[in-house]
Design a protein around this motif. Sequence first.
Motif, mmCIF file in Angstrom:
data_model
loop_
_atom_site.group_PDB
_atom_site.id
_atom_site.type_symbol
_atom_site.label_atom_id
_atom_site.label_comp_id
_atom_site.label_asym_id
_atom_site.label_seq_id
_atom_site.Cartn_x
_atom_site.Cartn_y
_atom_site.Cartn_z
ATOM 1 N N THR A 678 44.461 43.535 51.955
ATOM 2 C CA THR A 678 44.037 42.293 51.316
ATOM 3 C C THR A 678 42.543 42.393 50.993
ATOM 4 N N SER A 679 42.258 43.091 49.910
ATOM 5 C CA SER A 679 40.850 43.379 49.630
ATOM 6 C C SER A 679 40.214 42.283 48.801
ATOM 7 N N GLY A 680 41.053 41.457 48.186
ATOM 8 C CA GLY A 680 40.501 40.402 47.349
ATOM 9 C C GLY A 680 40.275 40.862 45.915
ATOM 10 N N SER A 681 40.478 42.135 45.660
ATOM 11 C CA SER A 681 40.258 42.559 44.270
ATOM 12 C C SER A 681 41.594 42.674 43.565
ATOM 13 N N ILE A 682 41.699 41.963 42.427
ATOM 14 C CA ILE A 682 42.938 41.924 41.658
ATOM 15 C C ILE A 682 43.347 43.331 41.247
ATOM 16 N N ALA A 683 42.359 44.112 40.947
ATOM 17 C CA ALA A 683 42.646 45.463 40.471
ATOM 18 C C ALA A 683 43.420 46.257 41.514
ATOM 19 N N TYR A 685 45.297 45.036 43.926
ATOM 20 C CA TYR A 685 46.676 44.508 44.002
ATOM 21 C C TYR A 685 47.504 45.078 42.863
ATOM 22 N N PHE B 23 42.537 45.688 32.406
ATOM 23 C CA PHE B 23 43.004 44.997 33.612
ATOM 24 C C PHE B 23 42.228 45.465 34.834
ATOM 25 N N PHE B 24 42.024 46.778 34.920
ATOM 26 C CA PHE B 24 41.336 47.297 36.087
ATOM 27 C C PHE B 24 39.836 47.139 36.016
ATOM 28 N N LEU B 100 36.226 37.439 38.589
ATOM 29 C CA LEU B 100 37.117 37.776 39.692
ATOM 30 C C LEU B 100 36.341 38.138 40.955
ATOM 31 N N VAL B 103 35.869 35.291 43.527
ATOM 32 C CA VAL B 103 36.993 34.574 44.149
ATOM 33 C C VAL B 103 37.765 35.476 45.099
ATOM 34 N N ALA B 104 37.087 36.363 45.798
ATOM 35 C CA ALA B 104 37.760 37.226 46.779
ATOM 36 C C ALA B 104 37.709 36.591 48.169
ATOM 37 N N LEU B 106 40.009 35.378 50.182
ATOM 38 C CA LEU B 106 41.051 35.686 51.162
ATOM 39 C C LEU B 106 40.766 36.972 51.910
ATOM 40 N N LYS B 107 39.884 37.771 51.320
ATOM 41 C CA LYS B 107 39.498 39.000 52.015
ATOM 42 C C LYS B 107 38.788 38.619 53.311
ATOM 43 N N ASP B 108 39.002 39.417 54.362
ATOM 44 C CA ASP B 108 38.443 39.001 55.659
ATOM 45 C C ASP B 108 36.936 39.155 55.617
#
Lengths: 704, 108
Positions: A678-683, A685, B23-24, B100, B103-104, B106-108
Amino acid sequence: MPPSQAELAWMWWIPALPLLGSVLCGLLHFLTLRARGAWAPKAGGHGHDHGDSHGHAAAAAADHGDDDHGHDEHVAVDAGIGALAYPVAVLALLISFVLALAAVVQLGSLGEHTVSIEGPAWHWIDTGVFPIDISIVIDRLSAVMVLIVTGIGLLIHIYAGGYMKGDPGFAKFFAYLNLFVFAMLMLILSSSLLGLFVGWEGVGLCSYLLIGFWYDKGWPAEAGQKAFVMNRIGDACFLVGSFLLVHLFGTLDLSDIAGGVAAKLASAPGAQLELFFAGLCLFGGACGKSAQLPLFTWLPDAMAGPTPVSALIHAATMVTAGIYLVVRLNPLFAANPTLLFLIATVGALTAFVAGTTALVQRDIKKVLAYSTVSQLGYMFLALGTGAFSSAIFHLATHAFFKALLFLGAGSVIHGMHHEQDMHKMGNLRKYMPQTFLTFVVGAAALSGLPLFSGFFSKDEILGQVFAQGGGYYVLWTIGLVTAAMTAFYTWRMVALTFYGPERFDKTKLHPHESPILMTAPLLVLAALAILGGALSFPPVFESFVRVEYLHDWLAPVTAPGTQILEEQLGKHELAHSTEWILLGLGACVALAFAHRAFHRFKQGTASDLATFERSPLRARFLFEAWGIDAAYTKLVVQPVRVLALMIAAVVDGTLIDGFVNGAAQAALSGASRLRRMTSGSIASYGLWMGAVTALIAILLVWNR
Amino acid sequence: MSVPPGHLFALAALLFAIGLAGFFLRRNVIVVLMCIELMLNAANLTFLAASRMHTLENGGRPDLQGPIFAIFVIVVAAVEAAVGLALVIALYRNKQTVSLDDVADLKD
């Protein structure tokens, strides 16, 4: 000759009524608890319409006894609506008794050839291969038992209304008591060994509940557990025995088993050994329930329960279940002389050991408890001699006089404000004349003074044992010595309790006669204890009295066993002259020892204390029932504890805890690794998604 | 007149690659959504190209599986765009950003 349909139908009501009564009493108990919670959290005194003036007087009387035995203190509580439990329970038992009486009369009127009246069968379990049908059956044996259980049960119920007055669990007590009667009736009336076992466990449960009735005091709860565990050992034997019977006979129907033994013996000579083990296991079960030698230690402890319970369950009915079982399956036991001799030996030794222990007890109920164990030993001695009807005879007379003695002791305890130590009594005949008179009658019957019921039943057993000859002479000697001891401890108890100086503080304690509710059953039982001998006079009375009524009555039941016995060992009968001598000897021994004990202890406790002073070790040994309890603690309880600790450490601590904690640890460490995804980066995922999708696609293409 | 299917496949692959890269690499949510749209359309183009190829192979009998799938994809893409843009608006209202990287949470 099948009986008509009408009388089949109501047979169910005999056990069903006490069950119904139990449920109603239980309901009343809950109502009482609710009412108590709502109006008066503590002791009673709240005004409402159920408390009658008599009850208040008794409650108040029980209240001001300022005794130093804290554990026996009772807080009198107005039973409230729970007071209704008493009439409900008594009525249920009364109707049950009347129905039982009607059924027995019916059975009697059908003549010799009708062995039993059967109720409608109930298909309890149907596995196809092994169906179990249970029905209610009254034959001549259960007729005797059912009258004892409902009759004496009724008297004890009536008595308990006085004894338990003011107890916070008044309604609960009657719920348990009625439940017990139901279970006992199931035990007696069931046509199948499995139904008998249900009753067998049921009475065990009720015994546990009632021994621990005052569980808030601590030690009664422990006594209840002890009784339960000891009984469980016997019950395990019982179960193994019944499995063997299923294996041997393919049925659990009692009459089929009893009737099938002779054929089995004739057809399969190898069955002898299996029959022996089946009988041995069932006898083990009987030893547990009837408090015989290896397993008897629970019965003296069971005195922690209220005295009516001791009278009903631990003297008159439940503890006789083992004897009933052996008589019920008498051919099975008769099939093997070794087994019979074993039973007789166990019985004689138990009678002796318990008899010696009763000699030195100070607690009046403990004397009676050991005496009960001893008398049950006599019954087993009779069974082991093949004198099945004599055992039932002694069972019946014992039920009368021991219930009487227990209720008398209860009356004494009640009048003494829960004092049970005989060294703190004395001269009570001045204060409670009715209790005294009836108690003396009971004592006379127990000690076998001539012409009281116990005299006839005990001497019948001793005569039967003597008649067997051989090794049985030794057992007869033990039996006679025990009879002497019985007379001794019985009259010691009478002398210590009712004669001699008053060894209690008269400024604090005011003994009083018990209410009529308690003395009336005593009078009825006293009459039975005197007249009970008439059930079966010894054969030598032939010339002037109609003889052996009970013996003739039971003949159809005991015939198969007796027949097998006679085929194997021949018929043993005593010459009339021998019988007279034995009768005379029994009477002399009883009279002599009763007289001796009475005069020695009339003076007070000096002689008792001297016994303890002269040889404290021996007295201690006797007092603690030959140290059997201590031996169990050393040999069984402590090793089991050590084993339990080891298992707790090794199996539980290492294996099971290791597994459980390991699973948790694995989940934790796995999770801490996984959460990095769960890195928070969409890429990232997207990458995972793409990679897995690609993988699945590749696999699908690969497998095509 | 007719473009060979191979060219169409190549164009589709090019479009998909551009979408994937966007996308990436891009951080703007709206641009990422546009890139997803681009990849979906590259897939549509592949469907149509394959359909055309099959039609040619079958001697002019039209193969309609590809176009039908393309229509499904368009429907799904429209729904996705609606939901995605709604999310973007909600995100902007809460965070005043469409990047993006911001908005991270949820990352710990």
